[in-house]
Scaffold this active site. Structure first.
Site, PDB file in Angstrom:
ATOM      1  N   TYR A 139       0.856  -1.184   0.000  1.00  0.00           N
ATOM      2  CA  TYR A 139       0.000   0.000   0.000  1.00  0.00           C
ATOM      3  C   TYR A 139       0.891   1.232   0.000  1.00  0.00           C
ATOM      4  CZ  TYR A 139      -3.410   3.463   1.729  1.00  0.00           C
ATOM      5  OH  TYR A 139      -4.223   4.566   1.884  1.00  0.00           O
ATOM      6  N   ASP A 165       9.269   2.759  -0.604  1.00  0.00           N
ATOM      7  CA  ASP A 165       8.263   3.373   0.263  1.00  0.00           C
ATOM      8  C   ASP A 165       8.581   2.970   1.696  1.00  0.00           C
ATOM      9  OD1 ASP A 165       6.136   4.133   1.790  1.00  0.00           O
ATOM     10  OD2 ASP A 165       4.605   3.498   0.350  1.00  0.00           O
ATOM     11  N   LYS A 215       5.061   8.925   8.882  1.00  0.00           N
ATOM     12  CA  LYS A 215       4.906   8.351  10.226  1.00  0.00           C
ATOM     13  C   LYS A 215       5.972   8.817  11.222  1.00  0.00           C
ATOM     14  CE  LYS A 215       2.271   4.491   8.325  1.00  0.00           C
ATOM     15  NZ  LYS A 215       0.899   4.492   8.747  1.00  0.00           N
TER      16      LYS A 215
HETATM   17  N1  PMP Z   1       2.924   4.022   2.352  1.00  0.00           N
HETATM   18  C1  PMP Z   1       2.900   3.097   3.321  1.00  0.00           C
HETATM   19  C2  PMP Z   1       3.911   1.987   3.296  1.00  0.00           C
HETATM   20  C3  PMP Z   1       1.954   3.163   4.343  1.00  0.00           C
HETATM   21  O1  PMP Z   1       1.943   2.229   5.293  1.00  0.00           O
HETATM   22  C4  PMP Z   1       1.023   4.235   4.339  1.00  0.00           C
HETATM   23  C5  PMP Z   1      -0.033   4.382   5.419  1.00  0.00           C
HETATM   24  N2  PMP Z   1      -0.243   3.357   6.261  1.00  0.00           N
HETATM   25  C6  PMP Z   1       1.086   5.171   3.313  1.00  0.00           C
HETATM   26  C7  PMP Z   1       2.043   5.044   2.339  1.00  0.00           C
HETATM   27  C8  PMP Z   1       0.139   6.319   3.262  1.00  0.00           C
HETATM   28  O2  PMP Z   1       0.410   7.208   4.296  1.00  0.00           O
HETATM   29  P1  PMP Z   1      -0.726   8.207   4.849  1.00  0.00           P
HETATM   30  O3  PMP Z   1      -1.742   7.348   5.526  1.00  0.00           O
HETATM   31  O4  PMP Z   1       0.027   9.108   5.764  1.00  0.00           O
HETATM   32  O5  PMP Z   1      -1.288   8.914   3.672  1.00  0.00           O
END
Ligand code: PMP
Length: 443
Positions: free
Chosen positions: A152, A247, A280
């Site tokens: 994701y 990511d 995060k």
């Molecule tokens: N990339 C990863 C690997 C994530 O785990 C998340 C959110 N859990 C996101 C992108 C998206 O981040 P946000 O919820 O701050 O938009």
């Protein structure tokens, strides 16, 4: 607890607040997984956090293994972070002009991530991944992007794609409202499948702008990209002139100070992604994320280059203060060694509790991130994750919640330990797991 119209501790407040929320907010939540749909039941409305624990609107206290889905690596209300945020608030909330702290936080991040020479701040992981994607396409002049099933990267249109029907076919929108045309250039491959990678590059290599990957995937619980897979991915992207985008929204400053890329660089000398996405932990609980890479690529961004990207609240002064204070704490010598050891204790304790109850469980952890599966071996891809025992996970989730342990409410989510979790918290959690699994010895 506040009494100015807010909930007072007692039974039924969670249910009442959920009912009230559902009238004005779709599903009663502002991010779907919070609604407990996967596991059933009433979501807990959190009134307060303190160290490793959170307290709900009924006054019930839980040991928290979600930590706001990753950011709270120091636990809730860490004194140094609280003080930095209070001081920043006193100076004003937002200016829409550069501030010194943005540079200081950028320096603090770059210092630990040698693959990046520059970065840009945004307000969410979604925004960071979306911007990195645009930059990769702009910098390469290509359109095709590759992602992996189960990873994701936020909810930008081009990334909300599920696998196509055959090997190396293009994907279909995962969400209503995403036009087929937007995902026509998104190729979805199986995680850890080297043969599919080879075939995708053989077929489309010269059209691929980038490959985006969660190096340790926390959105299918906890699945590591194998070393041979990562090595091949780096070889193929380099050979074909595609950018490798890590990511690290979840893994950055969470599995190690330098993120998952530091771990791969340890095992694969010289390894580095071309672009990285963070979120995060770098915001410490405030809305802050970033993407970065080598100067030549980053200078393609406006105002220097042709790739447009912007944000009213980007690099917000309160968020950068929170991020800086958090990074300062986690950069202290020994921080990650201690966090890793505690997290390993939890993972092995859960495994032992399951074994004692005669239940099959596979566990893994890295830094302050962990995963557990009701399965005999660790899954390697999305299909294998989904084949693990979901019913048992759901029963376990509720049994643990009843015993005051707050796990992620879906089997495809990673768990997080903070430096505020004590040995006693881990022991209490493991005892709760043993008691929760005790009633299910049918394996
Ligand atoms: N990339 C990863 C690997 C994530 O785990 C998340 C959110 N859990 C996101 C992108 C998206 O981040 P946000 O919820 O701050 O938009």
């Amino acid at each position: 607890m506040s009494t100015d119209g807010a909930a007072v501790a007692g039974d039924g407040n969670n249910a009442r607040l959920f009912e009230q929320a559902r009238r004005v907010i779709p599903g009663g939540v502002n991010s779907p997984v919070r609604a407990f749909r996967a596991v059933g039941g009433t979501p807990r409305f959190i009134a307060r956090g303190d160290g490793a624990t959170i307290t709900d609107a009924d006054g019930r206290r839980y040991i928290d293994y979600i930590g706001s889905w990753g950011p709270m690596i120091l636990g809730h209300r860490h004194p140094a972070v609280q003080a930095a945020v209070h001081a920043a608030v006193d100076d004003g909330l937002s200016f829409g002009a550069p501030t010194e702290r943005e540079t200081l936080l950028a320096e603090a991040i770059l210092q630990h991530v040698p693959s990046m020479e520059q970065l840009r701040f945004v307000s969410s992981g979604t925004e960071a991944a979306m911007s990195a994607l645009r930059l990769a396409r702009g910098a390469t002049g290509r359109n095709v992007i590759v992602k992996f099933e189960g990873c994701y990267h936020g909810h930008a249109d081009a990334l909300l794609v599920k696998a196509g029907s055959g090997l190396a076919t293009f994907g279909h929108p995962t969400s209503a409202g995403v036009p087929e045309a937007v995902v026509r250039d998104t190729l979805v491959l199986e995680y850890n499948n080297v043969a599919q990678l080879d075939e995708a590059f053989a077929l489309h290599g010269e059209r691929i702008a980038c490959v985006m990957i969660e190096p340790i995937c926390g959105n299918m619980n906890f699945v590591r990209a194998s070393l041979p897979f990562m090595k091949r991915l780096r070889e193929l992207t380099s050979r074909h002139g595609a950018l490798l985008v890590f990511d690290e929204v979840m893994t950055g400053f969470r599995v190690a100070l330098g993120g998952a890329q530091a771990l791969y660089a340890r095992d694969l000398p010289g390894f580095a992604p071309d672009l990285s996405v963070f979120g995060k932990v770098i915001g410490g609980g405030m809305p802050l994320a970033a993407f970065g890479g080598k100067r030549a690529v980053m200078e393609q961004l406006a105002p220097l280059g042709p790739v447009y990207q912007a944000g009213t609240l980007s690099g917000n002064p309160v968020a950068t203060a929170c991020g800086l204070a958090t990074l300062q704490e986690i950069s202290r010598p020994g921080f990650f060694e201690a966090l890793s050891a505690r997290t390993r204790d939890l993972a092995s304790g859960l495994g032992e509790a399951a074994k004692g109850a005669g239940v099959a469980m596979a566990t893994d952890s890295e830094g302050g991130m962990f995963g557990f599966f009701f399965a005999t071996t660790l899954p390697r891809n999305y299909g294998e994750v989904m084949a693990t025992d979901k019913d048992r996970f759901n029963r376990f989730f509720h049994a643990m919640l009843d015993r005051g342990v707050y796990l992620a409410p879906a089997l495809y989510e990673a768990g997080f330990v903070s430096s505020a979790h004590s040995q006693a918290d881990i022991a209490e959690t493991v005892a709760a797991a043993a008691a929760s699994l005790g009633g299910h010895t049918d394996r």
